[in-house]
Every structure is written in C-alpha cells, then in structure tokens.
Design a protein around this motif. Structure first.
Motif, PDB file in Angstrom:
ATOM      1  N   ASP A  62       0.854  -1.190   0.000  1.00 22.52           N
ATOM      2  CA  ASP A  62       0.000   0.000   0.000  1.00 22.52           C
ATOM      3  C   ASP A  62       0.886   1.235   0.000  1.00 22.52           C
ATOM      4  O   ASP A  62       1.460   1.604   1.028  1.00 22.52           O
ATOM      5  CB  ASP A  62      -0.911  -0.029   1.221  1.00 22.52           C
ATOM      6  CG  ASP A  62      -1.918   1.101   1.248  1.00 22.52           C
ATOM      7  OD1 ASP A  62      -1.805   2.046   0.444  1.00 22.52           O
ATOM      8  OD2 ASP A  62      -2.838   1.027   2.087  1.00 22.52           O
ATOM      9  N   ARG A  63       1.009   1.866  -1.158  1.00 25.73           N
ATOM     10  CA  ARG A  63       1.847   3.062  -1.295  1.00 25.73           C
ATOM     11  C   ARG A  63       1.380   4.170  -0.360  1.00 25.73           C
ATOM     12  O   ARG A  63       2.186   4.906   0.202  1.00 25.73           O
ATOM     13  CB  ARG A  63       1.803   3.541  -2.759  1.00 25.73           C
ATOM     14  CG  ARG A  63       2.754   4.659  -3.072  1.00 25.73           C
ATOM     15  CD  ARG A  63       2.615   5.094  -4.530  1.00 25.73           C
ATOM     16  NE  ARG A  63       3.726   5.906  -4.955  1.00 25.73           N
ATOM     17  CZ  ARG A  63       3.900   7.176  -4.628  1.00 25.73           C
ATOM     18  NH1 ARG A  63       3.042   7.777  -3.850  1.00 25.73           N
ATOM     19  NH2 ARG A  63       4.950   7.853  -5.059  1.00 25.73           N
ATOM     20  N   ASP A  64       0.066   4.289  -0.189  1.00 21.92           N
ATOM     21  CA  ASP A  64      -0.476   5.322   0.698  1.00 21.92           C
ATOM     22  C   ASP A  64      -0.042   5.100   2.146  1.00 21.92           C
ATOM     23  O   ASP A  64       0.225   6.051   2.874  1.00 21.92           O
ATOM     24  CB  ASP A  64      -2.002   5.381   0.605  1.00 21.92           C
ATOM     25  CG  ASP A  64      -2.487   5.863  -0.758  1.00 21.92           C
ATOM     26  OD1 ASP A  64      -1.721   6.576  -1.438  1.00 21.92           O
ATOM     27  OD2 ASP A  64      -3.618   5.518  -1.130  1.00 21.92           O
ATOM     28  N   LYS A  65       0.021   3.853   2.562  1.00 21.15           N
ATOM     29  CA  LYS A  65       0.461   3.546   3.926  1.00 21.15           C
ATOM     30  C   LYS A  65       1.930   3.928   4.109  1.00 21.15           C
ATOM     31  O   LYS A  65       2.311   4.477   5.140  1.00 21.15           O
ATOM     32  CB  LYS A  65       0.257   2.062   4.223  1.00 21.15           C
ATOM     33  CG  LYS A  65       0.580   1.687   5.641  1.00 21.15           C
ATOM     34  CD  LYS A  65       0.246   0.231   5.915  1.00 21.15           C
ATOM     35  CE  LYS A  65       0.611  -0.142   7.341  1.00 21.15           C
ATOM     36  NZ  LYS A  65       0.367  -1.546   7.622  1.00 21.15           N
ATOM     37  N   LEU A  66       2.744   3.655   3.099  1.00 27.55           N
ATOM     38  CA  LEU A  66       4.149   4.058   3.128  1.00 27.55           C
ATOM     39  C   LEU A  66       4.256   5.570   3.263  1.00 27.55           C
ATOM     40  O   LEU A  66       5.001   6.083   4.094  1.00 27.55           O
ATOM     41  CB  LEU A  66       4.860   3.568   1.860  1.00 27.55           C
ATOM     42  CG  LEU A  66       6.252   4.116   1.590  1.00 27.55           C
ATOM     43  CD1 LEU A  66       7.219   3.730   2.692  1.00 27.55           C
ATOM     44  CD2 LEU A  66       6.756   3.625   0.241  1.00 27.55           C
ATOM     45  N   GLU A  67       3.483   6.291   2.444  1.00 25.44           N
ATOM     46  CA  GLU A  67       3.515   7.755   2.489  1.00 25.44           C
ATOM     47  C   GLU A  67       3.055   8.272   3.857  1.00 25.44           C
ATOM     48  O   GLU A  67       3.658   9.203   4.402  1.00 25.44           O
ATOM     49  CB  GLU A  67       2.645   8.342   1.381  1.00 25.44           C
ATOM     50  CG  GLU A  67       2.728   9.844   1.291  1.00 25.44           C
ATOM     51  CD  GLU A  67       1.967  10.411   0.111  1.00 25.44           C
ATOM     52  OE1 GLU A  67       1.758  11.631   0.100  1.00 25.44           O
ATOM     53  OE2 GLU A  67       1.562   9.638  -0.789  1.00 25.44           O
ATOM     54  N   ARG A  68       2.006   7.675   4.418  1.00 28.94           N
ATOM     55  CA  ARG A  68       1.527   8.081   5.754  1.00 28.94           C
ATOM     56  C   ARG A  68       2.614   7.888   6.808  1.00 28.94           C
ATOM     57  O   ARG A  68       2.811   8.736   7.678  1.00 28.94           O
ATOM     58  CB  ARG A  68       0.281   7.292   6.149  1.00 28.94           C
ATOM     59  CG  ARG A  68      -1.013   7.890   5.669  1.00 28.94           C
ATOM     60  CD  ARG A  68      -2.242   7.244   6.332  1.00 28.94           C
ATOM     61  NE  ARG A  68      -2.261   5.793   6.317  1.00 28.94           N
ATOM     62  CZ  ARG A  68      -2.695   5.047   5.303  1.00 28.94           C
ATOM     63  NH1 ARG A  68      -3.141   5.612   4.191  1.00 28.94           N
ATOM     64  NH2 ARG A  68      -2.689   3.733   5.392  1.00 28.94           N
TER      65      ARG A  68
END
Length: 152
Positions: A62-68
């Motif tokens: 999950d790219r969004d989780k990495l960014e978060r």
C-alpha cells in the motif's frame, strides 16, 4: 473514476500534467453531477507487491500507507510535502526493483529507516522508536549509541 463526494461513476478530466518528479501524471477531475473537483495520480506499477508480515500474514503493498508513515515521522520537520512524495516514489521503486513479488515487512522498514536517516535524523529516530518497538528511554539511548548519530 468515481467521484469521492457523491459516488457518481462519470467524472471528467479537466487538466493533466506530469508530477514534479515525473513519476506520475496528475489529473484534475470534475464531477458532472455534484461539480466536485478532485485530483488523481496515475503511476507506473512494475509488479504487484505483497508484503509478508512478521506474523506470516500477506497483504498487498500500500503506497499510501508508506507515504503516511513518512508523513508521521516527518511531521513538523523542515521537509517539504513534495519531498515526501519523492521519497515515497524512491522507496517504492527500490522495492519494485528487488525483483521479488513478496517482500518481508522488515525489508520495507529497513528501506524507510535508511531513507529517513539521510533526510532528517529526528524523523529517523521517531520512525525507529515505533519500528524497533522502543519501550523505555534506555531503548532510545542504546539505539542512538549503536547508530552513532552526529551531534550538533
């Protein structure tokens, strides 16, 4: 693309342009039903990555989780939001270039740690405190002693 405001499946692209780092296409969209405006990003995905958790569970990357995670570690630090996007893209590309479809969560954590260490030492220690599951102040002291971070 479905409207995030009203759920209308028919939205219109009003503007497209490359992102600052050239790794994505940024699209401004307009909903014909509620007239809501929103932005989407289109990125190249080399392969479907699966993260192998410590407990043996498998979850899609999950790219969004990495960014978060990066945003939390870098909160209130002198790092521009665009730089966080670039860091996220860099780590994602590194993971994809490993050539594996299944990647241990520890590998992802190590990439994040290495990246943060080069960007902001406070964010690096923040992330490490969660990633390494610090329980006491002595854990911080031991970690900082082992890492030999520069003072000053």
């Amino acid at each position: 693309m479905k409207c995030p405001f009203c759920g209308n499946p028919d939205t219109q692209v009003k503007d497209s342009r490359p992102s600052d780092d050239g790794a994505a296409i940024r699209r401004r969209r307009l909903c014909g039903k509620c007239e809501g405006r929103f932005t989407t990003f289109e990125r190249v995905q080399l392969r479907e990555l699966v993260i192998l958790k410590r407990n043996g569970r498998r979850t899609p990357f999950d790219r969004d989780k990495l960014e978060r995670s990066l945003r939390i570690a870098l909160r209130k630090r002198p790092v521009h939001p665009d730089q966080i996007d670039q860091l996220t893209s860099r780590i994602t590309r590194q993971l994809e270039s490993l050539g594996e479809t299944e990647i241990a969560s520890s590998v992802v954590g190590d990439f994040i740690m290495k990246t943060l260490k080069g960007v902001d030492e406070v964010a690096y220690v923040r992330y490490a405190s969660v990633y390494k599951d610090f329980r006491h102040t002595s854990d911080f002291a031991r970690f900082l002693g082992d890492e030999g971070l520069d003072e000053g």
